[in-house]
Scaffold this motif. Structure first.
Motif, mmCIF file in Angstrom:
data_model
loop_
_atom_site.group_PDB
_atom_site.id
_atom_site.type_symbol
_atom_site.label_atom_id
_atom_site.label_comp_id
_atom_site.label_asym_id
_atom_site.label_seq_id
_atom_site.Cartn_x
_atom_site.Cartn_y
_atom_site.Cartn_z
ATOM 1 N N GLU A 146 45.132 33.050 39.710
ATOM 2 C CA GLU A 146 45.104 34.430 39.498
ATOM 3 C C GLU A 146 43.755 34.892 39.485
ATOM 4 O O GLU A 146 43.316 36.205 39.273
ATOM 5 C CB GLU A 146 45.780 35.087 38.322
ATOM 6 C CG GLU A 146 45.583 34.366 37.271
ATOM 7 C CD GLU A 146 46.717 34.832 35.986
ATOM 8 O OE1 GLU A 146 46.283 34.633 34.800
ATOM 9 O OE2 GLU A 146 47.673 35.592 36.143
ATOM 10 N N TYR A 147 42.852 33.983 39.366
ATOM 11 C CA TYR A 147 41.371 34.357 39.571
ATOM 12 C C TYR A 147 40.819 34.563 41.161
ATOM 13 O O TYR A 147 39.652 34.852 41.337
ATOM 14 C CB TYR A 147 40.585 33.425 38.775
ATOM 15 C CG TYR A 147 40.546 33.603 37.049
ATOM 16 C CD1 TYR A 147 39.860 34.379 36.465
ATOM 17 C CD2 TYR A 147 41.757 33.175 36.666
ATOM 18 C CE1 TYR A 147 39.919 34.683 35.294
ATOM 19 C CE2 TYR A 147 42.002 33.459 35.325
ATOM 20 C CZ TYR A 147 41.080 34.218 34.507
ATOM 21 O OH TYR A 147 41.146 34.453 33.356
ATOM 22 N N ASP A 148 41.607 34.173 42.151
ATOM 23 C CA ASP A 148 41.039 34.209 43.331
ATOM 24 C C ASP A 148 42.331 35.115 44.065
ATOM 25 O O ASP A 148 43.415 34.465 44.347
ATOM 26 C CB ASP A 148 40.873 32.852 44.140
ATOM 27 C CG ASP A 148 40.659 33.251 45.541
ATOM 28 O OD1 ASP A 148 40.651 34.157 45.954
ATOM 29 O OD2 ASP A 148 40.417 31.835 45.988
ATOM 30 N N SER A 149 42.238 36.305 44.442
ATOM 31 C CA SER A 149 43.085 37.176 44.967
ATOM 32 C C SER A 149 43.753 36.701 46.411
ATOM 33 O O SER A 149 44.594 37.023 46.668
ATOM 34 C CB SER A 149 42.476 38.671 45.114
ATOM 35 O OG SER A 149 42.024 38.890 43.814
ATOM 36 N N ARG A 208 39.516 41.121 33.686
ATOM 37 C CA ARG A 208 40.437 41.079 32.399
ATOM 38 C C ARG A 208 39.897 41.681 31.036
ATOM 39 O O ARG A 208 40.206 41.738 29.917
ATOM 40 C CB ARG A 208 41.397 40.144 32.222
ATOM 41 C CG ARG A 208 42.400 39.868 33.294
ATOM 42 C CD ARG A 208 42.986 38.418 33.220
ATOM 43 N NE ARG A 208 43.698 37.887 34.209
ATOM 44 C CZ ARG A 208 43.290 37.794 35.326
ATOM 45 N NH1 ARG A 208 42.081 37.404 35.675
ATOM 46 N NH2 ARG A 208 44.436 37.516 36.269
ATOM 47 N N VAL A 257 33.099 37.715 35.766
ATOM 48 C CA VAL A 257 33.341 38.660 36.945
ATOM 49 C C VAL A 257 32.513 40.064 36.844
ATOM 50 O O VAL A 257 31.757 40.441 37.922
ATOM 51 C CB VAL A 257 34.840 38.992 37.187
ATOM 52 C CG1 VAL A 257 35.174 40.032 38.237
ATOM 53 C CG2 VAL A 257 35.555 37.843 37.107
ATOM 54 N N TYR A 313 37.520 30.675 43.237
ATOM 55 C CA TYR A 313 36.893 31.049 41.940
ATOM 56 C C TYR A 313 35.668 29.952 41.441
ATOM 57 O O TYR A 313 36.265 28.837 41.165
ATOM 58 C CB TYR A 313 38.031 31.268 40.817
ATOM 59 C CG TYR A 313 37.289 32.017 39.673
ATOM 60 C CD1 TYR A 313 37.014 33.333 39.675
ATOM 61 C CD2 TYR A 313 36.947 31.500 38.560
ATOM 62 C CE1 TYR A 313 36.536 34.231 38.825
ATOM 63 C CE2 TYR A 313 36.720 31.964 37.210
ATOM 64 C CZ TYR A 313 36.140 33.291 37.581
ATOM 65 O OH TYR A 313 35.734 34.048 36.210
ATOM 66 N N PRO A 348 36.759 39.073 42.285
ATOM 67 C CA PRO A 348 37.474 40.233 41.799
ATOM 68 C C PRO A 348 38.958 39.838 41.780
ATOM 69 O O PRO A 348 39.386 39.237 42.854
ATOM 70 C CB PRO A 348 36.916 41.309 42.467
ATOM 71 C CG PRO A 348 36.693 40.719 44.191
ATOM 72 C CD PRO A 348 36.141 39.444 43.389
ATOM 73 N N PHE A 349 39.653 40.494 40.975
ATOM 74 C CA PHE A 349 40.993 40.668 41.118
ATOM 75 C C PHE A 349 41.324 42.192 40.689
ATOM 76 O O PHE A 349 40.756 42.660 39.812
ATOM 77 C CB PHE A 349 41.820 39.511 40.355
ATOM 78 C CG PHE A 349 41.373 39.228 39.118
ATOM 79 C CD1 PHE A 349 40.558 38.098 39.187
ATOM 80 C CD2 PHE A 349 41.793 39.812 37.863
ATOM 81 C CE1 PHE A 349 40.142 37.703 37.866
ATOM 82 C CE2 PHE A 349 41.120 39.315 36.708
ATOM 83 C CZ PHE A 349 40.454 38.346 36.800
ATOM 84 N N ILE A 350 42.609 42.712 41.478
ATOM 85 C CA ILE A 350 42.844 44.127 41.260
ATOM 86 C C ILE A 350 43.701 44.371 39.948
ATOM 87 O O ILE A 350 44.647 43.691 39.601
ATOM 88 C CB ILE A 350 43.642 44.313 42.587
ATOM 89 C CG1 ILE A 350 42.460 44.501 43.560
ATOM 90 C CG2 ILE A 350 44.170 46.041 42.245
ATOM 91 C CD1 ILE A 350 43.167 44.573 45.041
ATOM 92 N N ARG A 353 23.326 39.641 44.618
ATOM 93 C CA ARG A 353 23.678 39.443 43.196
ATOM 94 C C ARG A 353 22.381 38.696 42.327
ATOM 95 O O ARG A 353 22.309 38.561 41.480
ATOM 96 C CB ARG A 353 24.714 38.873 42.720
ATOM 97 C CG ARG A 353 24.967 37.465 42.898
ATOM 98 C CD ARG A 353 26.840 36.865 42.618
ATOM 99 N NE ARG A 353 27.556 37.818 43.243
ATOM 100 C CZ ARG A 353 28.831 37.943 42.821
ATOM 101 N NH1 ARG A 353 29.218 37.278 41.828
ATOM 102 N NH2 ARG A 353 29.498 38.620 43.571
#
Lengths: 449, 455
Positions: free
Chosen positions: A214-217, B32, B49, A180, B58-60, A302
């Motif tokens: 939790e910002y990089d899945s 979020r 994001v 991230y 991205p996160f789901i 982008r």
């Protein structure tokens, strides 16, 4: 004592023992930067620090309030509104950013020459390239312009410049470190990692920057562990795999001599050598350049000059080339022949490593087939440049960790030993690297600038 | 030229629908930020994001995935155990990342169906091809020769429901849209408000000679039409236009058309040659979705519970209180009336209420209020209106009984028919009592009294 010669672990200890203050530490590095940056072009931006541990950050990693260009003209005035996860984690460890390190534009290149802000020079020979794409990050550590630096590695961009500049470079397993905030080049391959003055430093920095986010899945939930029974003095019990495919045509004989000597040294330290085979190695570069370019073509969409940056015409030639290659590979009618096929070969390459690791704990070989080449030597021949990635690309495709450790010199230029580990087993390659560097001290060699 | 005997070729339309539904999740699909952008100051609900800033990933949103599973299940789809996101690459100023994160090869839900009514009231099964998860774009506003972008809507979760080309008339399309809207509302996954853009329709139309079973080699996509009414008009127009073209022997081509409200015609927006190559490929920044049996079971239960709110089910329940089928259906479709009825049912003080009468009373009332918060007040008013109407009635049982006896005595013939087993004749006697009371008797009560007296 020159403060800037110290490794990260030595610097922390010295600060604890009050041998010098953080202000003295920073001013020593500021002074060093002032002396050498103009000839090396390693830092694009120098920040006036007077506290914390001064580090260099590859300019493709977002730093809040500090210009981040990715080595591209398109982002010449872009100031991020947020920090990459790794930056927040370093700040929490009392680290301060002293410089934003030059790199090939959007991390695309193996020589550092693709930066819109001019090439970085190799501190060991100013007429040679430092490697890429983390060119400034490697040169800055080699030239004592910072205590350590962060780079990104998609197909060798940490390990190869580390090898060319005689420093330690670690590409962690894919998913070990949050991406991230690092501008995406090829999302399924990109990893952030440290370039350091010792293997022990690389272990410490990896410990700081890794862990769930939790910002990089795709970042794994498990934390890095250090095995108590790891190798510390001898390598007795270690099985070292030597892939026959890594010692074929194209490998410079001088580099081969240095690598073979290093492998012999591992054996002398107690390791058991075993020949292994990675049969799909010859397809790795082609596979990599399809998958990477496909993802590049989408990731760079982008940059449309609407929210930030300038016109797409400001992209450099190499970036444009990869966007076009990738767009083609994903086009209807070509997708199956290129992208799908490459994805299948990628699985075979991954399986090559899984099979090889049944016979060994680490795999060793060269990082690059040659030492650093002359500036300008390969700029007109992109294919020749791509083929230089032959050893670094397969582990990237497999997602496994790779470490470059200084192991000698060929033609007066540094050579790095490539240590590859099982997926998520950085611990073993780091401990092998630590034992090796204790025995050899190649990492203490410094360029005369 | 052609004589009157020339066989006239008949054509039938082949129509498939794509419906986009904006979910009502708290946060956006891949970040979020607050997903409720309606009426917000532009660009106040954004982050790296959903702005597509360099380096953001991205996160789901798990809630959105669960909502999509529910929609799939409610449409009789099967849920793929493995599903993944893909990137749909194209350029548009409202698309922050330069691609939309969507699904192509393995969507969340596939292979369902729904029954819709045509103009003749006949039910037809429409096959659902898929329900997949994706994200919304930002919003462009053009003003004074300038274009403004609001990213508050960027990355708000969308579910796309795609049917097979099974529709043959616009009545079915309207019924389909209405039924989908009801499903989204009882599942509580979307407000499904067309005006606000919560629900957007796209139609793929072609026509073929009656009897031909293969699909035509072209289709016209109707896009960017933001109301049921205009969509129906555009579809009707398009069917007529295409039939006419066929009759003239003109070749129809693949294209995207819009609806011009003023001229009431469709017009070309994009031809086949200008069609995008979206270069779909698996989204490398997101892990593969694995749907556990536990999750699917949980969602199935949730859908079953929510189905209790399905207007058809609700109507059945209302009818069981005694009101007529028509009243039950009418109340079930009117959330305010339903709320009033339920509110009154909760009241202990009206235990001896005549629910049948009250139900029919509410069903026939004109209640134009839409604010659900006003239900307590509305309830009070409706109840008092109902009771004051009732107060005019003869409530004294003795009085009613006397009138009933009178009617029985006056109609010995009918009494015989009743006693022979044709008990429905009692309604004629009820009518007699009602007449004698001057309409001031409760027919239900009268019927009960008559039945008792007749033994």
């Amino acid at each position: 004592m020159d403060i800037t010669d110290l490794t990260l672990t030595q610097t922390i200890k010295a600060l604890e023992n009050k041998q010098f203050t953080e202000a003295e530490l920073n001013s020593a590095y500021q002074k060093r930067i002032g002396q050498v940056n103009s000839s090396l072009n390693a830092f694009l931006e120098v920040i006036d620090t007077n506290s914390g541990i001064p580090v260099g950050i590859k300019d493709i990693i977002s730093t809040k309030g500090i210009k981040t260009t990715a080595g591209s003209k398109i982002l010449s005035s872009y100031i991020p509104q947020y920090n990459a996860t790794v930056i927040d984690r370093l700040i929490a460890q009392n680290v301060s950013i002293i410089g934003k390190a030059n790199n090939d534009e959007f991390a695309m290149g193996s020589s550092g020459e693709n930066s819109a802000y001019g090439p970085t020079k190799n501190p060991w020979d100013l007429t040679r390239v430092p490697g890429g794409s983390s060119s400034g990050s490697a040169a800055a550590v080699a030239a004592n312009m910072c205590v350590f630096s962060l780079g990104t590695d998609t197909g060798g961009s940490i390990r190869q410049p580390a090898s060319f500049c005689g420093v330690v470079g670690l590409k962690p397993s894919y998913g070990r470190v949050s991406r991230y905030g690092a501008m995406s080049m090829a999302s399924s391959l990109d990893q952030i990692g440290p370039l350091t003055k010792s293997v022990a430093d690389a272990r410490l920095v990896l410990d700081w920057i890794s862990g769930p986010d939790e910002y990089d899945s795709n970042c794994i939930k498990k934390r890095l562990t250090t095995n108590d029974s790891r190798f510390t003095k001898s390598l007795k019990g270690l099985r070292v795999g030597v892939p026959k495919e890594y010692f074929g045509v194209g490998l410079d004989p001088e580099v081969e001599r240095v690598i073979k000597a290093a492998i012999k040294q591992l054996a002398d330290l107690g390791a058991e050598l075993a020949e292994v085979s990675l049969p799909h190695t010859e397809y790795a570069v082609a596979t990599y350049y399809i998958i990477m370019a496909s993802e590049v073509s989408s990731n760079l969409a982008r940059f449309d000059a609407i929210r930030f940056g300038s016109d797409r015409g400001d992209f450099g030639a190499e970036v444009k080339r990869r966007i076009m290659l990738g767009t083609f590979s994903l086009s209807s009618g070509y997708y199956d022949a290129y992208f799908t096929k490459a994805a299948r070969v990628r699985t075979l390459i991954k399986q090559d490593f899984e099979k090889a690791f049944e016979k060994c704990d680490v795999i060793v070989g060269p990082v690059s087939p040659t030492v650093a080449w002359k500036l300008g030597e390969k700029v007109d021949d992109p294919l020749k440049m791509y083929l230089m990635d032959v050893y670094t690309v397969p582990p990237s495709l497999a997602g496994i960790p790779g470490l470059s450790v200084p192991c000698g010199f060929a033609d007066g230029m540094p050579v790095g030993l490539h240590l590859l580990g099982k997926y998520m087993d950085e611990d073993t390659i780091l401990s092998v690297g630590e034992v090796y560097e204790q025995a050899t001290k190649w990492h203490q060699e410094k360029p005369k600038l | 030229m052609a004589s009157g005997e020339t066989k006239v070729m008949k054509y039938e339309p082949v129509i498939g629908l794509e419906v986009h539904i904006e979910l009502n999740t708290k946060t956006k699909m891949f970040c979020r930020c607050n997903a409720d952008y309606f009426g917000k100051e532009p660009n106040t609900s954004t982050c790296p994001v959903c702005l597509g800033l360099p380096g953001a990933l991205p996160f789901i949103n798990q809630q959105a995935i669960e909502d999509c599973i529910k929609i799939g299940l409610a449409l009789n789809c099967s849920i793929n155990e493995k599903s993944y996101f893909e990137r749909k690459n194209y350029f548009y100023p409202d698309l922050a990342k330069g691609f939309q994160t969507s699904q192509l090869v393995l969507p969340i839900a596939i292979g369902g169906w729904i029954e819709v009514e045509d103009a003749q009231g006949k039910l037809t099964k429409i096959r659902i091809n898929r329900a997949h998860q994706e994200e919304d774009t930002g919003k462009l506003t053009h003003r004074d020769g300038q274009t403004f972008i609001d990213y508050n809507r960027s990355s708000v979760p969308l579910v796309e429901v795609v049917t097979e080309p099974d529709f043959t008339d616009t009545f079915q399309i309207k019924d389909y849209a209405k039924k989908l809207q009801q499903i989204f509302r009882y599942l509580d996954v979307s407000n499904a408000d067309m005006e606000r853009g919560d629900m957007r329709l796209e139609a793929n139309i072609s026509v073929r000679p009656v009897g031909q079973t293969t699909l035509p080699n072209y289709r016209v996509e109707l896009k960017n039409i933001n109301s049921f009414r205009f969509m129906a008009q555009a579809v009707e127009y398009e069917i007529a236009r295409q039939i006419e073209a066929h009759e003239k022997g003109e070749k129809l081509v693949q294209e995207t058309r819009g609806w011009n409200e003023d001229k009431r015609v469709t017009y070309v927006q994009r031809s086949k040659e200008e069609a995008h190559d979206y270069r779909y490929f698996p989204e490398p920044d997101l892990p593969i979705l694995k749907m556990s049996a536990t999750l699917i079971n949980e969602m199935t239960k949730a859908v079953d519970t929510a189905k209790e709110k399905d207007p058809v089910k609700v109507a059945e329940k209302l009818v069981s209180t005694g009101m007529s089928l028509a009243s039950g259906a009418s109340i079930a479709r009117n959330p305010i009336k339903l709320a009033i009825f339920n509110e009154v049912q909760k009241e202990k003080s009206v235990l001896d209420m005549d629910w049948k009468d009250f139900g029919n009373f509410i069903a026939n009332r004109e209640i134009n209020e839409e604010n659900i918060n006003l239900v307590p007040e509305l309830t009070k008013k409706q109840l008092s209106d109902f009771q004051s109407r009732k107060s005019g009635l003869i409530s004294n049982s003795k009085e009613l009984e006397a009138l009933a006896q009178e009617v029985i005595d006056e109609n010995p013939g009918m009494v015989d028919i009743y006693k022979s087993g044709k008990t429905t004749v009692v309604m004629a006697l009820v009518g007699g009592v009602m007449g004698k009371s001057g309409g001031k008797a409760d027919p239900g009560k009268v019927k009960a009294i008559l039945e008792r007296l007749l033994g």
